[in-house]
Design an enzyme around this catalytic site. Structure first.
Site, PDB file in Angstrom:
ATOM      1  CD  GLU A  20      -4.721  -6.119   2.983  1.00 31.16           C
ATOM      2  OE1 GLU A  20      -5.501  -5.328   3.566  1.00 31.16           O
ATOM      3  OE2 GLU A  20      -3.491  -6.146   3.175  1.00 31.16           O
ATOM      4  CD  GLU A  60      -3.009  -1.083   2.253  1.00 32.66           C
ATOM      5  OE1 GLU A  60      -2.783  -0.366   3.241  1.00 32.66           O
ATOM      6  OE2 GLU A  60      -4.048  -1.741   2.131  1.00 32.66           O
TER       7      GLU A  60
END
Length: 823
Positions: free
Chosen positions: A264, A193
């Site tokens: 995710e 991320e």
């Protein structure tokens, strides 16, 4: 930039030149041969075969090796194809150049267990991982590397990051664990991320992304690499999506040659002390998975977490509770959580029925009305699968291919043959279950407890000195949550009350004046800075002020972690600032330094019998025998305040029962004690209590599924398993009479249905949490259910008038609701 003959953009810079030949080697080629993994715009290609994959995150250090086989088996039974895990740098390299891979750190054993059960694996090496893990997985020794700036185009950081990444890759290679070697690992991740912090690093951000991608690819694993939430991930690295609604938010792969991957899909959300748990329904998860597959051509979906597990010891990041993603399909203890586990299993089965059209067909979109859509996949051989989508807030009927279908609000119906509905994301046809805690041993006898009162240091007893307030974490080096700040103040007047004011950027603070407790304060997850303001009594002469700064884990995210400031920032007494004067420091508590939670350390201090009154900073010790059976067990610490727990020297984790949620409940009251931590008899329990909790209120509880409940109506669809058996009998536009919805009940291993608590066929009101007989009720309900279920571990009851010996209310859609006890 150059384009290879394999249709993949190749990044070229001075650090690394990827030729087409090297790329072919790295990704296993696009020739469809066996022994490697590559990809195209449709999916990952494993051993020459396009794959539609469901993945589940299970983190090896958040459970125990004896739990791994069961967790992986339950995931497989739930329709999971891939087990995904982070790799935890600070766990494996706690000191620079010193590596640990034993016990819960044994990643090779974990991956081999995945392989033994016939599943694939994904390694998210990072090595920055966030993950609500202490310091985002970075080892704290990095903090003291000269000139280092984490996660940027910074040579010291890149040097250590590359060393660790190479260490893990070479370890996997040496064990033959990559798919290119016949192993289970089909995908790896580098970084995590990074888009969220990249702008903070300005010109040092983009070159780091390119370097990280090239460094990873150069390791030649024979499987692809990914970067999550990195829309500009350099080729051949795949950009992937994280979040709850990637079917809506994902902008798609940054190349037509890359597949759509959801790294995710959050099955709930992490919980911090003082906050309520986030409850995400099975229906919502299923809707967004189906939407990602249909709308975004998704062929890889990972559930984060599928099993969250436990943040043992000091592994949780700042203010995270010890239990992690307890609301996942497999709960903290590894028990199946229904209906989430079963509903997703049904989803996986329904999507797999559509595999051929999804992987090889042509996609078409058709509007069926406002917020209504049909997404159709059809092959040249006329195999067809359809996803009927209702994004609206009301139930509705739609006409698709001249057939009317009922679409509940916010739902997707899956039609594997474009004619018959196999599954609807909102119609839950699986059972619900209830987890219960039952005390199996109480620690209520004071004579069974011993206590040791932590020593409160004063300035003269400290060795580390400074004329300023030192930063907390840079001083403790993460060896302890605790740092003592001490100083002396001279009072040349009679005893007087004065005001002590302390500003802190740690998580909690305990103040002592001349060894006597003088108050506490703490921050919250959202408000990290806090202040203590208390009246204190100073005596004539020298007064010792001892302030215990407490961290409840280190931060796990954000830019410039190496520069974060924690600890005391200002100290005043009666308005006079004492921040810049002579301070004495002590890292950790004396009980920690003596390791009194171990047998050897316990004998080094003088324990006494449990007193009648408690005081802050007290250690407690007792012994217990392992309870019989194999149910998971947990410590009920509802009578305690804040501290940490050890069983046989193993850190169970931090607790903070006194930090209540807005509803007035502890964020976590039960703390997992894995049975593998126990001996048959003589287990030692040691507790550090920072506040004034009462240990005689503690109990050891068994954790089990005690109830099973099903609620299914005539409008529900049968379980997907019945689809193939009825396929030959199915005709266009007609409902198959052999596929009937059923209530299916199931108790866990070694338990049977012992009592029917409620049964009603008709129009029962409520749900499995709260129910009552409605206006319509078959008098035969209980008898039919008891005959089918009592004494059995599993049972099923078809939803039909015939089964209940008559129609209790003609022309009304009927429901069967059954609640049963498991014993």
């Amino acid at each position: 930039m150059a384009k290879s003959e394999y249709g993949i953009i190749v990044c070229i810079n001075s650090a690394l030149v990827l030729t087409a030949a090297l790329l072919h080697c790295v990704l296993g080629g696009n020739d469809g041969g066996s022994g490697g993994v590559t990809y195209d715009g449709r999916s990952l290609i494993v051993n020459g075969e396009h794959k539609l994959l469901f993945s589940g995150s299970i983190h090896y250090p958040r459970s125990t090796p004896d739990m791994w086989p069961s967790l992986i088996a339950k995931a497989k039974e739930g329709g999971i194809d891939v087990i995904q895990t982070y790799v935890f740098w600070n766990l494996h390299e706690p000191q620079q150049g010193t590596y640990e891979f034993s016990g819960r750190r044994d990643i090779v054993r974990f991956v081999k267990e995945i392989q033994a059960q016939g599943l694939y694996a994904t390694l998210r090496i990072g090595p920055f991982i966030e993950a609500e893990w202490n310091y985002g997985g970075l080892p704290f020794w990095l903090h003291d590397v000269p000139g280092i700036v984490y996660r940027s185009d910074n040579e010291p950081f890149k040097f250590h990051m590359q060393n660790f990444t190479t260490k893990i890759v070479n370890m996997m290679k040496s064990e033959g664990l990559y798919a290119s070697q016949g192993g289970p690992i089909i995908l790896s991740q580098i970084e995590n991320e990074y888009t969220l912090v990249e702008a903070a690093f300005r010109e040092k951000g983009p070159p780091y992304v390119l370097w990280a991608a090239n460094m990873a690819v150069s390791l030649q694993t024979g499987v692809p690499w990914s970067m999550c939430k990195q829309n500009d991930a350099p080729d051949p690295v795949i950009n992937t999506c994280n979040g709850m609604r990637c079917g809506e938010t994902f902008t798609g792969p940054n190349s037509p040659n890359k597949p759509s991957i959801w790294t995710e899909n959050w099955t709930s959300f992490y919980q911090t002390y003082g906050e309520e748990p986030y409850m995400r329904s099975a229906e919502e998860i299923a809707f967004h998975v189906a939407l990602f597959i249909a709308a975004k051509n998704g062929t890889y979906v990972n559930y984060y977490m599928y099993h969250g597990g436990t943040n043992f010891g000091r592994s949780a990041s700042a203010l995270m509770i010890t239990g992690y993603y307890d609301q996942a399909p497999l709960d903290e203890y590894g028990l199946i959580r229904e209906p989430k586990w079963g509903h997703l299993k049904e989803l996986h089965a329904a999507v797999k029925l559509c595999s051929t059209p999804l992987l090889t067909g042509t996609k078409s979109n058709f509007s069926l009305g406002q917020s209504l859509e049909a997404i159709v996949f059809e092959t040249e051989s006329e195999e067809c699968a359809a996803f009927l989508v209702n994004k609206g807030a009301t139930d509705t009927n739609v006409l698709f291919q001249n057939v009317t279908y009922e679409l509940p609000l916010s739902s997707i119906s899956i039609l594997p043959d474009c004619k018959n509905v196999a599954f609807n994301t909102r119609r839950v046809s699986v059972h619900h279950n209830t987890r219960s805690m039952k005390a199996v041993q109480k620690f209520e006898l004071s004579e069974e407890w011993q206590e040791f009162k932590e020593l409160i240091p004063n300035f003269d007893e400290t060795e580390l000195r400074a004329n300023e307030l030192l930063e907390h974490t840079g001083t403790t080096k993460d060896r302890s949550d605790y740092l003592w700040y001490t100083f002396r103040i001279q009072q040349d007047s009679p005893d007087s009350q004065q005001t002590l004011e302390v500003d802190s950027r740690a998580h909690a603070l305990h103040a002592f004046v001349n060894g006597v407790y003088a108050g506490s304060a703490h921050g919250t997850y959202k408000e990290r800075s806090f202040s203590l303001e208390n009246n204190i009594t100073l005596t004539n002469g020298i007064n010792n002020i001892s302030l215990l700064s407490v961290m409840v884990g280190l931060p796990d995210s954000g830019a410039f972690l190496e520069s974060r400031v924690a600890g005391l920032r200002r100290v005043r007494i009666q308005g006079e600032d004492f921040s810049e004067q002579s301070w004495g420091y002590k890292v950790g508590l004396s009980g920690e330094q003596s390791q009194i939670f171990l047998d050897t350390g316990s004998s080094s201090v003088q324990w006494s019998r449990l007193g009648n009154s408690s005081q802050p900073l007290t250690w407690y010790k007792t012994q217990f025998d392992a309870p019989p059976g194999d149910d998971p067990i947990a410590l009920n610490l509802g009578s305690m305040g804040k501290g940490a727990v050890w069983v046989n020297g193993r850190g169970i984790g931090r607790y903070w029962v006194s930090f209540l949620t807005p509803k007035g409940e502890p964020s976590q009251k039960w703390y997992n004690v894995p049975r593998s931590f126990l001996m048959p008899t003589g287990n030692q329990l040691v507790i550090l209590e920072e506040e004034t909790g009462n240990p005689i209120g503690i109990s050891l509880d068994s954790v089990s599924i005690t109830k099973t409940c099903g609620q299914v109506s005539e409008s529900h669809y049968p379980l997907v398993a019945s689809w193939m058996g009825a396929k030959k009998q199915r005709t266009s536009g007609t409902k198959n009479r052999t596929r009937r919805p059923k209530v299916r009940l199931s108790c866990p291993t070694n338990k049977n249905i012992s009592n029917i608590l409620f049964a009603s066929f008709g129009t029962p009101s409520g749900d499995c949490q709260s129910y009552a007989i409605g206006m319509c009720h078959s008098p035969n309900s209980r008898a039919v259910v008891e005959h089918a279920c009592l004494g059995r571990a599993k049972c099923s009851i078809p939803i039909s008038n015939l089964n209940f010996r008559g129609d209790p209310c003609p022309y009304v859609t009927k429901t069967l609701l059954v609640d049963a006890q498991c014993t």
